[in-house]
Structure formats: structure tokens, C-alpha cells
Design an enzyme around this catalytic site. Sequence first.
Site, short mmCIF file in Angstrom:
data_model
loop_
_atom_site.label_atom_id
_atom_site.label_comp_id
_atom_site.label_asym_id
_atom_site.label_seq_id
_atom_site.Cartn_x
_atom_site.Cartn_y
_atom_site.Cartn_z
CG HIS A 57 43.61 46.90 45.19
ND1 HIS A 57 42.77 47.66 44.41
CD2 HIS A 57 44.47 46.27 44.34
CE1 HIS A 57 43.10 47.48 43.13
NE2 HIS A 57 44.12 46.65 43.07
CB SER A 91 43.69 45.27 39.79
OG SER A 91 44.38 46.38 40.33
#
Length: 391
Positions: A191, A87
Site C-alpha cells: 500500500h 485490503s
Amino acid sequence: MKTYMFPGQGSQSKGMGEGLFERFAELTKKADNILGFSIKELCLEDPGKKINETQFTQPALYVVNALSYYKALQDTGVEPDFVAGHSLGEFNALLAAGGFDFETGLKLVKKRGELMSQAPEGAMAAILRGSKEQIESVLEKNGLHNIDLANYNTPSQIVISGAKKEIAQAQACFQEAGMAYYPLNTSGAFHSRFMEPIKEQFSEYLKQFEFSELKIPVISNVTARPYNNEDVVKNMSAQLASGVRWSDSIQYLINHAKSASDEMEFVEIGSGDVLTKIYLSILRELPKVDSAQDDAKETLVKTNAYAVNSKVINAASTGYSNTPIDQLTFAQQKVDEWNRNNPVGVKVKSNFDQFGELETKSHAVVLFGHRAAIYMKGYRGYFDLDEITLV
């Protein structure tokens, strides 16, 4: 072959980066000018209790990861063959690959953190002991259509993300299906499709910057394959609303090395050892290869060579390992000892001053195959047993 792994949000801790800010004083000064506050003070002292707030966490981790990488280069003189980041950590991977300079990367991360802190209300939870197909089946069967699969950390450790109400409803559904369910202390549905507006805003922001050709292959969270230079902007924004395919990324790197008759060495650069532990879990879950000549060779070494808590792992080219340190057993021992001596509802104090006095709401459990943790009443999340003391 060597891969450097950079951790993302969740790896932050008060005291991270100790010794790095003095060593890289000029970069630290540039960071302060961009952020408008002392990055050293935030990371080492956190006087405003802000290190766990997204808009502060992300630039703090980026800086510590970046300085740890520069330390690794100075100490070894060796660049990695591949880089990957979980990430937020992907921005450090892109920095290491020469996609942009330190200041540009920090500006990008600062904006990213600000946008994510403003994301619509949502929730996330970790599901253990369930495959992608099994989790999707549970969601479909129970009409939970506002939940996406967000982080594919290992083959059987997947994070779901979505509407707050449905995430809460999902708990009973997954437990009934024999899976473990652990809510995460996040403010948004990161996400997932609910981040699309944030993704579009970040994409627009990225257009004002120019990016350089990547000198080291960067494994994309979105595709689990190396970036194409023309996809840098697309991937940086897409990952906000897409699942993090971390398990696939690690397996790709292991298999890539194996195809070249080599082994892949994984080095975690930056704060903490989350990715190291996830990596070990991935190895345990991969199919074992029955071949005497392909015996796995795997070593876990703790070292201060690259960062305050750097971890080095030599990954077997076969894609599996017999872990010399049984972290699951160690964590289970801590959990059993806690549950023997402490009832649910006991008062505890966090080692992090900002949380004050807390009350446990569950028995201690083992999370993610390595983490001895306990759920706190009113906090909506877990604390490691090592992070708390009895009042």
C-alpha cells in the site's frame, strides 16, 4: 442498516474455517481445482507451514471469508445494506455485491497474492498516538521521503510503509515525538508507491475478466466512498499502491446511517475479530456528541451465526460509544502480569508449530488499544501473549 466487514491479511490463523468446508463441499472442490492444493488442509492443518506466506494467505482468507458470507446468507436470509473489506477483504466485499462469482474472485486473489509475494523488499510499521498530520510532519522534518502512509486504521493508529532502511530509521524519530512505534512482520512495502509495478501488472491481469454491476454498495479502500461501477477495475488495482482509508470508511458509514435517522450495525464476517476491535477503537476516538437524546447504544456480541468467530456490533448513530467491555484495561492487566513474572530474554514456544522456540526481546506492551503482545528476537515482529507459552 447493516454493513458486513471482511478482514484482510493478518487475520489468518491455523484452524480457520472449521465446519465451512464440509458445508460448502462443492465450492471447496472448485477452490482446490483453482489453487492446485487442498484449501481445507491448508486452513485447518497447515502441514507445509505456509498459511502466513502471502501467496497462500490471501486465497485462504478469501475462501474462508466467502464461505462465511454464504453461511450468513443461508442462516439469516438477509443481505447487508453495505459491504466493506480491509485490503484483501475488499475482494470479498465485491463478491458479496455480485461484482464477480466465487471462482473469478479466487483467481483474482490468487494472482494478487503471487504478485505481492514478489514485491521489492520493503518494510512497514504501525504508529500509535499520532494523527496523519503529526506523522507527516515527523517524516518531513527528518527527511524520510521514502515512506508513505499505508493504512489509516483509526484516527490515531496509522501504518507507514516504505524503504526498509528508512522505516528502521523512523523508529527513533517517532518515539522522540512521543508516538508509539511497532515494526510489522511484512516482506514488502504494501500500500505504498513501491507497489506501483505490482499494481500495473495486476491491472493488466484484470483486463481479461468481465465484471457485473454491483448490487450492494461497496466502500472503496481508496476513496472511503461507495464504488462506481465503472471504477471496479481501477480501484481493485489502485488499492495495492494506495493507503487503506479504513477509519474514513467506517465514519462515512456511521454518518450515512445517521443522516437517514438510522443506526448502522456492523458485522465482521470471516476469520478473527481484528476489524471489530479496530471499529471499537474508532468509536472511542471520535468526538462525543453532547446530547441526551443521542445517547450511544452499543453492544458487542460473540456468535457462531455467521462464521467461526463472527462478531456483531450495533453502532450508535451519534458516531461514538461507551464500550461495555474495556478491552484496553483487560489487555493492560495481561501485560502487567507478564512483565511482573518474566524478564526480557525469556524462552517461549509459539502455539503455532512452524515458529519453534523463541526468545523475547522486549517487555510486553498493549498494541492497538486491545492487543497484549511481545516482540520476539530474530522474528522481527510481535506475538500475542495468548499465542505463546513459557519453555
